[in-house]
Design a protein around this motif. Sequence first.
Motif, PDB file in Angstrom:
ATOM      1  N   ALA A  40      13.771  -7.326  -8.279  1.00  0.00           N
ATOM      2  CA  ALA A  40      14.204  -5.952  -8.487  1.00  0.00           C
ATOM      3  C   ALA A  40      15.489  -5.697  -7.706  1.00  0.00           C
ATOM      4  O   ALA A  40      15.686  -6.255  -6.626  1.00  0.00           O
ATOM      5  CB  ALA A  40      13.116  -4.982  -8.037  1.00  0.00           C
ATOM      6  N   THR A  41      16.351  -4.860  -8.265  1.00  0.00           N
ATOM      7  CA  THR A  41      17.592  -4.522  -7.575  1.00  0.00           C
ATOM      8  C   THR A  41      17.331  -3.577  -6.404  1.00  0.00           C
ATOM      9  O   THR A  41      18.191  -3.419  -5.542  1.00  0.00           O
ATOM     10  CB  THR A  41      18.610  -3.882  -8.544  1.00  0.00           C
ATOM     11  N   LYS A  42      16.152  -2.963  -6.376  1.00  0.00           N
ATOM     12  CA  LYS A  42      15.732  -2.099  -5.265  1.00  0.00           C
ATOM     13  C   LYS A  42      14.353  -2.561  -4.816  1.00  0.00           C
ATOM     14  O   LYS A  42      13.540  -2.973  -5.625  1.00  0.00           O
ATOM     15  CB  LYS A  42      15.635  -0.644  -5.708  1.00  0.00           C
ATOM     16  N   LEU A  43      14.087  -2.475  -3.516  1.00  0.00           N
ATOM     17  CA  LEU A  43      12.752  -2.827  -3.013  1.00  0.00           C
ATOM     18  C   LEU A  43      11.810  -1.670  -3.306  1.00  0.00           C
ATOM     19  O   LEU A  43      11.787  -0.672  -2.594  1.00  0.00           O
ATOM     20  CB  LEU A  43      12.794  -3.094  -1.506  1.00  0.00           C
ATOM     21  N   LYS A  44      11.074  -1.800  -4.387  1.00  0.00           N
ATOM     22  CA  LYS A  44      10.091  -0.795  -4.769  1.00  0.00           C
ATOM     23  C   LYS A  44       8.960  -1.491  -5.502  1.00  0.00           C
ATOM     24  O   LYS A  44       8.904  -2.716  -5.486  1.00  0.00           O
ATOM     25  CB  LYS A  44      10.735   0.326  -5.590  1.00  0.00           C
ATOM     26  N   TYR A  45       8.047  -0.752  -6.070  1.00  0.00           N
ATOM     27  CA  TYR A  45       6.877  -1.293  -6.776  1.00  0.00           C
ATOM     28  C   TYR A  45       5.922  -2.025  -5.832  1.00  0.00           C
ATOM     29  O   TYR A  45       5.127  -2.842  -6.250  1.00  0.00           O
ATOM     30  CB  TYR A  45       7.280  -2.215  -7.927  1.00  0.00           C
ATOM     31  N   GLY A  46       6.025  -1.760  -4.534  1.00  0.00           N
ATOM     32  CA  GLY A  46       5.186  -2.437  -3.555  1.00  0.00           C
ATOM     33  C   GLY A  46       5.736  -3.785  -3.124  1.00  0.00           C
ATOM     34  O   GLY A  46       5.074  -4.537  -2.417  1.00  0.00           O
TER      35      GLY A  46
END
Length: 111
Positions: free
Chosen positions: A81-87
């Motif tokens: 992911a381009t951003k640290l998200k989704y856990g």
Amino acid sequence: MKKYIFFFYLITAVLLFTACSASRDPFWSVLRKAEDTPDRFEPAEGIVLDGSSCKSPMVDTRDGTELVMVLAQKGKGIYKATKLKYGLQKGEALMLNCASGEVLGIVKTRG
């Protein structure tokens, strides 16, 4: 003669062990479920899911977050992911079903 038979079985056992351990690559093992993901990620504009290959980038249509494919195998893709998200934590990526864009879980990356 017994010596040759022993070495034959020894080599066979080593080859079998190596083949089995290679098929259990932890890179393809889901660590846990992802959090707050869309029902499915969509391919970027102009790209169509065709059921025969993994596409990149994949997009979260809710906010435009892009996933970039790192590796694909047997209808599954590993996407960063381009951003640290989704856990996700550092050193992790999402595994997607390439035919549908559905999230299969979080996996460890190789580097």
